[in-house]
Design a protein around this motif. Sequence first.
Motif, PDB file in Angstrom:
ATOM      1  N   ALA A 169     -47.608 -11.925 -10.662  1.00 33.06           N
ATOM      2  CA  ALA A 169     -48.710 -11.537 -11.540  1.00 33.06           C
ATOM      3  C   ALA A 169     -48.368 -11.766 -13.013  1.00 33.06           C
ATOM      4  CB  ALA A 169     -49.072 -10.074 -11.312  1.00 33.06           C
ATOM      5  N   GLY A 170     -47.165 -12.313 -13.265  1.00 33.47           N
ATOM      6  CA  GLY A 170     -46.764 -12.584 -14.638  1.00 33.47           C
ATOM      7  C   GLY A 170     -46.336 -11.355 -15.415  1.00 33.47           C
ATOM      8  N   ARG A 171     -45.987 -10.265 -14.692  1.00 34.12           N
ATOM      9  CA  ARG A 171     -45.613  -9.012 -15.366  1.00 34.12           C
ATOM     10  C   ARG A 171     -44.078  -8.931 -15.451  1.00 34.12           C
ATOM     11  NH1 ARG A 171     -49.561  -7.147 -11.634  1.00 34.12           N
ATOM     12  NH2 ARG A 171     -47.940  -6.090 -10.422  1.00 34.12           N
ATOM     13  N   ALA A 172     -43.523  -9.663 -16.387  1.00 30.67           N
ATOM     14  CA  ALA A 172     -42.063  -9.750 -16.505  1.00 30.67           C
ATOM     15  C   ALA A 172     -41.439  -8.394 -16.813  1.00 30.67           C
ATOM     16  CB  ALA A 172     -41.690 -10.758 -17.592  1.00 30.67           C
ATOM     17  N   THR A 173     -42.084  -7.615 -17.686  1.00 25.94           N
ATOM     18  CA  THR A 173     -41.531  -6.309 -18.063  1.00 25.94           C
ATOM     19  C   THR A 173     -41.428  -5.392 -16.848  1.00 25.94           C
ATOM     20  OG1 THR A 173     -42.458  -6.507 -20.284  1.00 25.94           O
ATOM     21  CG2 THR A 173     -41.838  -4.299 -19.546  1.00 25.94           C
ATOM     22  N   GLU A 174     -42.460  -5.391 -16.009  1.00 26.03           N
ATOM     23  CA  GLU A 174     -42.436  -4.558 -14.803  1.00 26.03           C
ATOM     24  C   GLU A 174     -41.329  -5.008 -13.854  1.00 26.03           C
ATOM     25  OE1 GLU A 174     -45.259  -3.586 -10.922  1.00 26.03           O
ATOM     26  OE2 GLU A 174     -46.210  -4.228 -12.809  1.00 26.03           O
ATOM     27  N   ALA A 175     -41.179  -6.325 -13.679  1.00 26.62           N
ATOM     28  CA  ALA A 175     -40.134  -6.851 -12.804  1.00 26.62           C
ATOM     29  C   ALA A 175     -38.755  -6.448 -13.309  1.00 26.62           C
ATOM     30  CB  ALA A 175     -40.243  -8.376 -12.713  1.00 26.62           C
ATOM     31  N   LEU A 176     -38.552  -6.528 -14.623  1.00 19.46           N
ATOM     32  CA  LEU A 176     -37.260  -6.147 -15.200  1.00 19.46           C
ATOM     33  C   LEU A 176     -37.024  -4.640 -15.089  1.00 19.46           C
ATOM     34  CD1 LEU A 176     -37.281  -8.430 -18.374  1.00 19.46           C
ATOM     35  CD2 LEU A 176     -35.727  -8.614 -16.420  1.00 19.46           C
ATOM     36  N   THR A 177     -38.089  -3.846 -15.166  1.00 21.06           N
ATOM     37  CA  THR A 177     -37.958  -2.394 -15.027  1.00 21.06           C
ATOM     38  C   THR A 177     -37.495  -2.022 -13.625  1.00 21.06           C
ATOM     39  OG1 THR A 177     -39.681  -1.992 -16.690  1.00 21.06           O
ATOM     40  CG2 THR A 177     -39.186  -0.191 -15.155  1.00 21.06           C
ATOM     41  N   ILE A 178     -38.064  -2.686 -12.602  1.00 16.05           N
ATOM     42  CA  ILE A 178     -37.648  -2.426 -11.212  1.00 16.05           C
ATOM     43  C   ILE A 178     -36.189  -2.834 -11.032  1.00 16.05           C
ATOM     44  CG2 ILE A 178     -38.065  -2.967  -8.780  1.00 16.05           C
ATOM     45  CD1 ILE A 178     -40.986  -3.572  -9.569  1.00 16.05           C
ATOM     46  N   LEU A 179     -35.821  -3.987 -11.579  1.00 16.50           N
ATOM     47  CA  LEU A 179     -34.431  -4.444 -11.502  1.00 16.50           C
ATOM     48  C   LEU A 179     -33.506  -3.439 -12.180  1.00 16.50           C
ATOM     49  CD1 LEU A 179     -32.272  -6.595 -10.908  1.00 16.50           C
ATOM     50  CD2 LEU A 179     -32.891  -7.699 -13.068  1.00 16.50           C
ATOM     51  N   ASP A 180     -33.901  -2.943 -13.330  1.00 12.89           N
ATOM     52  CA  ASP A 180     -33.086  -1.962 -14.055  1.00 12.89           C
ATOM     53  C   ASP A 180     -32.895  -0.702 -13.216  1.00 12.89           C
ATOM     54  OD1 ASP A 180     -31.868  -0.885 -16.629  1.00 12.89           O
ATOM     55  OD2 ASP A 180     -33.501   0.540 -16.339  1.00 12.89           O
ATOM     56  N   ARG A 181     -33.953  -0.268 -12.536  1.00  9.19           N
ATOM     57  CA  ARG A 181     -33.844   0.931 -11.705  1.00  9.19           C
ATOM     58  C   ARG A 181     -32.845   0.735 -10.571  1.00  9.19           C
ATOM     59  NH1 ARG A 181     -38.800   1.332  -9.901  1.00  9.19           N
ATOM     60  NH2 ARG A 181     -38.424   0.592  -7.787  1.00  9.19           N
ATOM     61  N   LEU A 182     -32.905  -0.430  -9.929  1.00 11.28           N
ATOM     62  CA  LEU A 182     -31.967  -0.720  -8.835  1.00 11.28           C
ATOM     63  C   LEU A 182     -30.525  -0.684  -9.327  1.00 11.28           C
ATOM     64  CD1 LEU A 182     -33.786  -3.656  -7.000  1.00 11.28           C
ATOM     65  CD2 LEU A 182     -33.497  -1.323  -6.164  1.00 11.28           C
ATOM     66  N   LEU A 183     -30.275  -1.285 -10.475  1.00 15.74           N
ATOM     67  CA  LEU A 183     -28.914  -1.321 -11.015  1.00 15.74           C
ATOM     68  C   LEU A 183     -28.441   0.075 -11.409  1.00 15.74           C
ATOM     69  CD1 LEU A 183     -29.218  -4.558 -13.173  1.00 15.74           C
ATOM     70  CD2 LEU A 183     -27.844  -4.288 -11.106  1.00 15.74           C
ATOM     71  N   LYS A 184     -29.325   0.879 -12.003  1.00 21.60           N
ATOM     72  CA  LYS A 184     -28.950   2.243 -12.379  1.00 21.60           C
ATOM     73  C   LYS A 184     -28.704   3.121 -11.155  1.00 21.60           C
ATOM     74  CE  LYS A 184     -31.046   2.466 -16.972  1.00 21.60           C
ATOM     75  NZ  LYS A 184     -32.137   3.039 -17.813  1.00 21.60           N
ATOM     76  N   GLN A 185     -29.352   2.785 -10.037  1.00 17.15           N
ATOM     77  CA  GLN A 185     -29.122   3.527  -8.801  1.00 17.15           C
ATOM     78  C   GLN A 185     -27.806   3.133  -8.128  1.00 17.15           C
ATOM     79  OE1 GLN A 185     -32.668   2.656  -6.551  1.00 17.15           O
ATOM     80  NE2 GLN A 185     -33.882   4.250  -7.555  1.00 17.15           N
ATOM     81  N   GLY A 186     -27.109   2.175  -8.735  1.00 16.71           N
ATOM     82  CA  GLY A 186     -25.798   1.783  -8.220  1.00 16.71           C
ATOM     83  C   GLY A 186     -25.821   0.622  -7.259  1.00 16.71           C
ATOM     84  N   GLU A 187     -26.971  -0.071  -7.151  1.00 20.78           N
ATOM     85  CA  GLU A 187     -27.039  -1.217  -6.250  1.00 20.78           C
ATOM     86  C   GLU A 187     -26.131  -2.332  -6.762  1.00 20.78           C
ATOM     87  OE1 GLU A 187     -27.714  -2.288  -2.960  1.00 20.78           O
ATOM     88  OE2 GLU A 187     -29.633  -1.309  -3.312  1.00 20.78           O
ATOM     89  N   GLU A 188     -25.361  -2.926  -5.861  1.00 16.62           N
ATOM     90  CA  GLU A 188     -24.447  -4.007  -6.239  1.00 16.62           C
ATOM     91  C   GLU A 188     -25.243  -5.239  -6.683  1.00 16.62           C
ATOM     92  OE1 GLU A 188     -21.230  -4.351  -6.420  1.00 16.62           O
ATOM     93  OE2 GLU A 188     -20.505  -2.472  -5.576  1.00 16.62           O
ATOM     94  N   PRO A 189     -24.910  -5.834  -7.846  1.00 17.98           N
ATOM     95  CA  PRO A 189     -25.617  -7.041  -8.289  1.00 17.98           C
ATOM     96  C   PRO A 189     -25.608  -8.154  -7.246  1.00 17.98           C
ATOM     97  CG  PRO A 189     -24.303  -6.170 -10.082  1.00 17.98           C
ATOM     98  CD  PRO A 189     -23.945  -5.365  -8.860  1.00 17.98           C
ATOM     99  N   MET A 190     -24.475  -8.314  -6.516  1.00 13.16           N
ATOM    100  CA  MET A 190     -24.414  -9.371  -5.508  1.00 13.16           C
ATOM    101  C   MET A 190     -25.377  -9.097  -4.349  1.00 13.16           C
ATOM    102  SD  MET A 190     -23.301 -12.320  -4.761  1.00 13.16           S
ATOM    103  CE  MET A 190     -21.945 -12.596  -5.898  1.00 13.16           C
ATOM    104  N   LEU A 191     -25.590  -7.820  -4.027  1.00  9.65           N
ATOM    105  CA  LEU A 191     -26.540  -7.477  -2.973  1.00  9.65           C
ATOM    106  C   LEU A 191     -27.967  -7.765  -3.422  1.00  9.65           C
ATOM    107  CD1 LEU A 191     -25.168  -4.116  -1.524  1.00  9.65           C
ATOM    108  CD2 LEU A 191     -25.038  -6.379  -0.525  1.00  9.65           C
ATOM    109  N   ILE A 192     -28.269  -7.457  -4.676  1.00 11.47           N
ATOM    110  CA  ILE A 192     -29.603  -7.763  -5.209  1.00 11.47           C
ATOM    111  C   ILE A 192     -29.834  -9.266  -5.185  1.00 11.47           C
ATOM    112  CG2 ILE A 192     -31.092  -7.635  -7.242  1.00 11.47           C
ATOM    113  CD1 ILE A 192     -29.649  -5.048  -8.007  1.00 11.47           C
TER     114      ILE A 192
END
Length: 339
Positions: free
Chosen positions: A216-239
């Motif tokens: 949908a072209g919502r880059a900010t929303e996509a980056l926010t979800i990514l930020d949440r995953l990383l803050k929750q401790g998800e491994e970057p390689m798993l993402i």
Amino acid sequence: MDALEFLEQKKPANQPIYVLTGEEDFLRRAVRESLERQLLGDADREFAVSVYAGDTAQFSTIKGELDTLPFLSPRRIVVVELADPFVSEFRPQLERLVEKPSKGVLILEVKSWPSNTRLYKMVPSEATIQCKAPPMQRLPAWCVHRAAVHGKKLTQKGAEMLVELIGASLGILDQELSKLAAYVGDRAAINDEDVDHLVGRSRAAETFKIFDAIGAGRATEALTILDRLLKQGEEPMLILGAFSWQLRKIAQAGRLAKQGVPLSQALLEAGFREFALRSCEQFVRHLGWRRLERLFDWLLDADLGIKGNTPVSERLQLERLVVRLAQPREAAGRLTASR
């Protein structure tokens, strides 16, 4: 000798010195544990193994340890971790040690082991163990072998799916296999449905949320979800593994569509389910042909970057991939052309 080849040996001959070289930490630990079992048998490791840091270890101390008679064990083992500076400083002494070994066994853990040195040529090839990540095509077979270590039989399809989801990190693959072994309980086998349910769906769900925002072209929303995953401790390689699993299928669908296959049919043939077709079609149309053709290159860039081939942080590697995908077509075209 390749680390996987070493680990598959039944009764390798003992050597007075071993060199573990390479940057795959999981393999290095597995080889070291295997050597300790092989060399010590049932003896207590606490009494038989000494470990030193390579940047502070002195050769006289290491030699003294190696010459010390073992206590309640068949031999002593001396390990020098991160031994590159130790090897550089005491190379002549190490050469003499190879020529006239001590009673104990020395294990050197190094990042690099140049083949043009005299010491390299003196150490037998069967004692030089390359601890490097195996190529992707060998990983499913490795997963099947590791599943057996956890007491389970992993199907070939399940192994292939696990590698697609996780990527080439052996440590994380082994962690997921341990979870899967516990998940299936008394069942003897782990199949692809188990992998999909325990490993795939949770990561795929979050990945789809990111891809919906990208489409949908919502880059900010996509980056926010990514930020949440990383803050929750998800491994970057798993993402990245979850990204890769989806994007490779998107790229395959794109190739089929370019050959004339209707897009919805191309997505089905690539492995997407009907409920996901609408969002996937939007995602493909958002990317356009130019970016579809670059997906594999971008995934490779991110994979190498996260593994430490660039000074750019793991977070930034993932954010850059998301921005590349989320850019509007015109901006993405300018970005691609500038690179």
